[in-house]
Write an enzyme that holds these catalytic residues in place. Structure first.
Site, PDB file in Angstrom:
ATOM      1  N   ARG A 190       0.814  -1.212   0.000  1.00  0.00           N
ATOM      2  CA  ARG A 190       0.000   0.000   0.000  1.00  0.00           C
ATOM      3  C   ARG A 190       0.854   1.273   0.000  1.00  0.00           C
ATOM      4  NH1 ARG A 190      -5.088   0.167   1.662  1.00  0.00           N
ATOM      5  NH2 ARG A 190      -4.843  -2.000   2.271  1.00  0.00           N
ATOM      6  N   THR A 191       1.782   1.339   0.939  1.00  0.00           N
ATOM      7  CA  THR A 191       2.608   2.544   1.065  1.00  0.00           C
ATOM      8  C   THR A 191       3.547   2.701  -0.132  1.00  0.00           C
ATOM      9  OG1 THR A 191       2.521   2.292   3.449  1.00  0.00           O
ATOM     10  CG2 THR A 191       4.204   3.762   2.599  1.00  0.00           C
ATOM     11  N   LYS A 196      22.248  -9.903   2.601  1.00  0.00           N
ATOM     12  CA  LYS A 196      23.645 -10.358   2.655  1.00  0.00           C
ATOM     13  C   LYS A 196      24.386  -9.680   3.797  1.00  0.00           C
ATOM     14  CE  LYS A 196      23.676 -10.692  -2.381  1.00  0.00           C
ATOM     15  NZ  LYS A 196      23.341  -9.466  -3.115  1.00  0.00           N
ATOM     16  N   HIS A 255       5.524   7.168  11.273  1.00  0.00           N
ATOM     17  CA  HIS A 255       5.011   6.982   9.918  1.00  0.00           C
ATOM     18  C   HIS A 255       4.461   8.343   9.477  1.00  0.00           C
ATOM     19  CE1 HIS A 255       3.650   5.168   6.386  1.00  0.00           C
ATOM     20  NE2 HIS A 255       2.683   4.378   6.820  1.00  0.00           N
TER      21      HIS A 255
END
Ligand code: ZN
Lengths: 306, 138
Positions: free
Chosen positions: A51-52, A80, A129
């Site tokens: 979504r984001t 890695k 956020h």
């Protein structure tokens, strides 16, 4: 170089200006279709969030820019063992701006310290956020015409809901905001937010467990998901869950001009019979997310149209 | 080492009685090669009792760490047997490499080489928070 890590990195004036740009983008799409021509956004998503990521990518494409990046740690060099700092140094060789999602709190801040291009925090664990908060602010302002003098109810999981914490923090800087906190005792707003943000800013607030009782007072209702894994027992969850589900019937007592928001995805906390009520604004809110990200990308790249 | 007369070095004075060993350990004085004197429970007009640490070398000292442990401390810098500078420490705004963040969700928990940084967010209650995840130091 400016980055956006925490919503408080932006002043109220900067937020207001960005929301003005977002409004103008919505009204005049053509005017903005080439402003990021030749610019590249790197989406560094160390954990998946379709979504984001789509919202950021659509935002950049609509500004005429390009997008590169990866969408889960497994497909990047982080699997890695490369550090956030090194992955960022690599990415800023190819991109003009970075949007980063990471499961660990503070990762986008680490990135912003090592690069010469702006970094946007697209979600760092349960921490910040900020673009969700900008989305919420834009939706409220478009629907209510203002970001001051209203009563907002937050309902559901207020303990772990970072979107709630962040929106409360942002709204604390506006005048005449009254906050109603609606949650089971187990999921109450953390006391440090109540003290540091609500009480220190002298904001009027009420705490309750009863959604129906307070619904008639609200101008804005911000619903959140009540997740089963937060509860001690299944019976407890089922008992509490239903009292925090919004139905068409409960809305009978609400104001005519109430707006209902939800950061999405929802599970069952808003029943689908609410969706076609004119007060339901959560799908429009998702669309606002793209426009406010467009305004943010322009701001951080220093692109200003008159 | 004559503890009364340092030619080149530092005197960490006005340490709250009982804090000297904490400072010794947290600032890593055990790793120093030079002479160090820890003087405990010295009579003081101002403080009743205090501790003093004398270091026989002009080492770089982490004033942030000192201020965090004990904001009333003074550091006297001695050169050529003379007091050339008196530094007052205060509760620092930031702490670098003094505390470790204990939040398992913090980026510093997986990337150990990141510098540990904390900021003072509540002076009255001496609350420091990790700059990365904002978890409270404890
Ligand atoms: Zn931390």
């Amino acid at each position: 170089m400016r980055s956006l890590i925490n919503i408080l990195d932006l002043s109220v004036e900067e937020i207001d200006r960005m929301l003005d740009v977002a409004d103008d983008i919505i009204a005049n799409r053509e005017k903005y279709s080439e402003v990021c021509h030749g610019k590249k956004l790197a989406t560094l998503f160390f954990e998946p969030s379709t979504r984001t990521r789509l919202s950021f990518e659509a935002a950049m494409y609509e500004l005429g820019g390009n997008v590169l990046g990866f969408s889960a740690a497994a497909s990047s060099s982080a699997s890695k063992g490369e550090s956030v700092a090194d992955t960022t140094r690599m990415a800023c060789c190819y991109a003009d701006i970075i949007a980063m999602r990471h499961p660990k709190e503070g990762a986008p801040l680490v990135a912003s310290k090592v690069t010469s291009v702006p970094v946007i925090n697209a979600g760092d664990g349960g921490h910040n956020h900020p673009t969700q908060t900008l989305t919420d602010l834009l939706t409220i302002r478009r629907k209510k015409g203002r970001l001051n003098n209203f009563t907002i109810g937050f309902c559901g999981d207020l303990k772990f809901g970072r979107t709630v914490h962040s929106l409360i923090t942002a709204l604390a800087r506006y005048e005449g905001i009254k906050i109603v906190l609606i949650s089971p005792d187990e999921l109450k707003l953390p006391s440090y937010i109540k003290k540091d943000v609500i009480k220190n800013n002298g904001i009027e607030y009420v705490q309750t467990t009863d959604l129906e009782a307070v619904l008639p007072e609200l101008d804005v209702l911000y619903m959140t998901r009540v997740q089963q894994e937060r509860f001690f027992s299944e019976e407890e969850y089922i008992r509490l869950r239903d009292s925090y589900i919004l139905t068409r019937k409960k809305l009978d007592k609400a104001k005519e001009d109430l707006i209902i928001l939800h950061p999405l995805p929802r599970v069952n906390e808003i029943s689908t019979d609410v969706d076609d009520d004119p007060r339901a604004c959560y799908f429009e809110q998702a669309l606002c997310g793209k426009f406010v990200r467009m305004a943010l990308i322009m701001e951080l790249l220093g692109i200003h149209l008159d | 080492m004559n503890i009364d007369s340092i030619k080149e070095g530092l005197v960490i004075d006005h340490i709250t009685a009982g804090n000297a060993m904490r400072i010794y350990n947290l600032l890593g004085f055990d790793k120093l090669e030079c002479s160090i004197a820890i003087i405990k429970n010295v009579n003081s007009k101002k403080m009743g009792k205090k501790d003093i640490i004398k270091i026989d070398s002009n080492i770089d000292i982490n004033l942030e760490a000192l201020g965090y442990i004990d904001p009333g401390i003074t550091v006297d810098v001695i050169r050529d047997s003379k007091l050339v500078e008196k530094r007052h420490v205060d509760l620092p705004e930031t702490l670098h490499g003094v505390l470790r963040c204990k939040n398992p969700r913090c980026i510093t928990s997986v990337e150990q080489e990141l510098s540990q940084e904390f900021m003072l967010t509540d002076r009255e209650n001496r609350v420091y928070r990790c700059v990365y995840c904002e978890a409270k130091a404890n």
